[in-house]
Design a protein around this motif. Structure first.
Motif, PDB file in Angstrom:
ATOM      1  N   LEU A   1      11.343   6.900   0.332  1.00  0.00           N
ATOM      2  CA  LEU A   1      11.757   6.140   1.536  1.00  0.00           C
ATOM      3  C   LEU A   1      10.657   4.870   1.749  1.00  0.00           C
ATOM      4  N   GLY A   2       9.492   5.438   1.671  1.00  0.00           N
ATOM      5  CA  GLY A   2       8.298   4.087   1.994  1.00  0.00           C
ATOM      6  C   GLY A   2       8.446   3.325   1.314  1.00  0.00           C
ATOM      7  N   ARG A   3       8.413   3.612  -0.038  1.00  0.00           N
ATOM      8  CA  ARG A   3       8.467   2.468  -1.276  1.00  0.00           C
ATOM      9  C   ARG A   3       9.548   1.712  -1.506  1.00  0.00           C
ATOM     10  N   ARG A   4      10.593   2.166  -0.841  1.00  0.00           N
ATOM     11  CA  ARG A   4      12.064   1.496  -1.309  1.00  0.00           C
ATOM     12  C   ARG A   4      12.552   0.738  -0.314  1.00  0.00           C
ATOM     13  N   ASN A   5      12.628   1.348   1.197  1.00  0.00           N
ATOM     14  CA  ASN A   5      13.012   0.577   2.206  1.00  0.00           C
ATOM     15  C   ASN A   5      12.123   0.300   3.313  1.00  0.00           C
TER      16      ASN A   5
ATOM     17  N   VAL B   1       0.976  -1.297   0.016  1.00  0.00           N
ATOM     18  CA  VAL B   1       0.063  -0.035  -0.189  1.00  0.00           C
ATOM     19  C   VAL B   1       0.893   1.368   0.101  1.00  0.00           C
ATOM     20  N   GLU B   2       0.658   2.126  -0.970  1.00  0.00           N
ATOM     21  CA  GLU B   2       1.506   3.295  -0.890  1.00  0.00           C
ATOM     22  C   GLU B   2       1.339   4.170   0.175  1.00  0.00           C
ATOM     23  N   ALA B   3       2.420   4.780   0.455  1.00  0.00           N
ATOM     24  CA  ALA B   3       2.196   5.569   1.727  1.00  0.00           C
ATOM     25  C   ALA B   3       2.027   7.198   1.504  1.00  0.00           C
TER      26      ALA B   3
END
Length: 600
Positions: free
Chosen positions: A501-505, A204-206
């Protein structure tokens, strides 16, 4: 920290004999693998609530099942989840699955006297405007909130994506939300199990709060999903916005600001911001239950509630040093340092040399421990050198791969493996009792610590060619133009890193780190600190314009200068090293594999 899981599906109304909730321990909606992973995240309690919406116009209803596991870290005892408000009889009218921490509400620190999830649920049930309540919360979280009165399901991750939330959609309209996936771990379910990636889970995208309208028109179109921004302040102007927190400062002309020094305002402010962030995250942590430490390990004779994921690098050592200033003197702080037996490296070591003690992060960790002991001699520091034999890496590899899903590259595996064994916090003779872990993640993205940030500045500056005119004024103009172009390129690179950051890590890291029943906290990713940091011009964080031999290097210079003020002279000059190279998890089998290659 908790594990949350929700299933939302359209059913024929006659298939349900009531609209009542079912609160018992028969967790029949979970596979054994999924149940085990959720319980590992929250070992203190497991609960479930089932309910069905009122009939819709087409004769169908929406069946909802909510599951929560709990790691109790707030309040004075265990607070069970899911949170439930009932209507007539015992029908669930509102339900909240909450995985996170409420650090602030409307900018003010939330009370630590009670449970923060309970506080949030009370606010949600007292209003018809759930969006305003959720937008007022600051902290790391993922959630699923069912409002049966309004016929809506709200779900999402916090502004920066610090907690994991996955979704799975099926062709018949069933939606599943979960902290972790149920992709198979072949090491535990046997060789006849399905493929690792047989289920189409996505993160889920942030990027906002998602709202599911349960009053769909038909079973073919069971519902609609809308996304709501974390803030309406930046509507229609999103190019330089970070998580609804504010605009990233893209200024590129430093004027005559000069080099960044220890007495700079940004250095002082960073210290204040970090202290405030740590205060929320390390004080009032309850004492861990004694049962957490296995009987086979040495007994704990001191009070240790917080541990640091400790490579010995700049970010984590500053956190440890500042934690000392805040925690009671009688509490210990564990420093967890992980090192791997890399067969490729071991083959080239001198005879008799310890493969673990030769790891770069082990060398750095011991040096930084010495500085901490020198500057804070009264603190009970304990260095936990976690050694991971290659056979252990191979044995746990399928579990790590399953946990990090849907991330699936060799680089993901290298990073996730280091975090996985570090969060276990276990050596051959000791195990940390701490259930709260501190991580320095976010410092590189905010303050320019990666090698690519220096490259971005240099490439941007080099695009302005100097003309050998011999005129001092012309040369000065060229120098200023190069500097401005360099800082403009650097600002773009930093903005990109923070925004993704939320998507990658962070989702990947949360799934791996929480597997051992511990909660990782990121002081550098506090909303107030991030809002302050992105508003700073880049030269107040990392001034690549001034790079002199023997001086503190420009990458993350604002943090390096803070470390120097804290008495950590050696740490202030420590070079950045990626975790997969410091712990030697990179390229365990072959030196030729690329980090972008998919794990097979």
């Amino acid at each position: 920290m908790c594990g949350i899981h929700a299933v939302i599906e359209v059913v024929k109304t006659e298939d349900n004999d009531s609209h009542k909730s079912n609160k018992n321990n028969d967790i029949d909606t979970l596979s054994p693998v999924l149940r085990s992973r959720l319980v590992r995240r929250g070992p203190d309690h497991l609960g479930q609530v089932k309910t069905t919406s009122s009939p819709r116009q087409d004769g169908t209803s929406v069946h909802l099942s909510f599951t929560s596991t709990v790691l109790a870290l707030r309040g004075d005892g265990l607070t069970q989840q899911p949170f439930v408000e009932t209507a007539d009889g015992d029908a669930a009218q509102r339900v909240l699955c909450w995985n996170g921490e409420v650090w602030r509400v409307d900018g003010a620190a939330a009370s630590v006297d009670g449970n923060d999830g309970q506080l949030l649920f009370e606010k949600l049930t007292a209003t018809d405007n759930a969006l305003d309540v959720l937008r007022a919360v600051e902290g790391p979280f993922a959630f699923a909130y069912y409002d049966g009165v309004g016929g809506r399901l709200y779900f999402g991750r916090d502004r920066l994506g610090r907690r994991s939330l996955l979704q799975q959609k099926t062709a018949d309209g069933c939606l599943t939300l979960s902290s972790v996936s149920d992709v198979s771990d072949v090491s535990s379910v046997g060789e006849e199990s399905e493929s690792f990636f047989s289920s189409p889970w996505t993160e889920v995208e942030a990027d906002g709060i998602y709202v599911l309208d349960l009053h769909g028109e038909s079973r073919d179109q069971p519902w609609t999903v809308s996304r709501h921004n974390w803030s309406d302040d930046f509507a229609g102007d999103s190019d330089d916005i970070v998580g609804g927190l504010g605009r990233f400062n893209m200024a590129s002309d430093p004027g005559d600001s000069g080099p960044l020094t220890a007495d700079a305002l940004s250095v002082q402010q960073l210290g204040d911001q970090l202290a405030a962030s740590l205060w929320l995250r390390i004080l009032h942590v309850p004492k861990p239950p004694p049962t957490l430490v296995d009987d086979s390990f040495s007994p704990q004779d001191r009070d240790t509630r917080v541990a640091v994921l400790f490579s010995g690098g700049l970010d984590c050592t500053v956190l440890a040093r500042m934690a000392h200033d805040l925690l009671p003197a009688d509490q210990g702080i564990d420093l967890i340092n992980v090192a791997f037996e890399n067969p490729r490296v071991k083959a080239h070591l001198a005879a008799g040399k310890d493969v673990y003690e030769a790891c770069p992060d082990r060398l750095t960790g011991r040096a930084s421990l010495a500085e901490l002991q020198k500057t804070c001699p009264s603190r009970a520091w304990r260095f936990l050198g976690v050694n991971v034999p290659y056979t252990d890496f191979v044995a746990h590899r399928p579990t790590v791969v399953a946990l990090m899903h849907p991330h699936d590259t060799e680089m993901d595996l290298s990073i996730a493996s280091a975090l996985y064994f570090a969060s276990r916090g276990q050596t051959d003779t000791e195990e940390t009792p701490a259930r709260v872990l501190l991580s320095g993640l976010g410092a590189d993205e905010l303050f320019g610590g990666y090698g690519r940030h220096a490259v971005a500045y240099e490439v941007g500056a080099s695009k302005v060619a100097s003309e050998a005119s011999g005129e001092a004024g012309q040369l000065k103009d060229d120098s200023n133009a190069a500097k401005n172009r360099g800082y403009a390129a650097l600002a773009r690179e930093l903005h990109l890193d923070v925004a993704r950051l939320g998507r990658r890590n962070l989702g990947r890291d949360d799934r791996v780190l929480a597997h051992w029943g511990r909660e990782v906290r990121f002081p550098f990713l506090d909303e107030h600190l991030v809002r302050w940091a992105i508003a700073l011009p880049v030269w107040a964080k990392c001034d690549f314009e001034y790079s002199e031999e023997g001086e503190i290097e420009p990458a993350k210079r604002v943090l390096r200068l803070l470390a120097q003020k804290l008495g950590l002279e050696g740490v202030a000059r420590e070079k950045k090293r990626a975790i997969q190279f410091g712990a030697r998890t990179a390229k365990m089998e072959s030196g030729r594999v690329k980090g972008t290659a998919r794990v097979v």
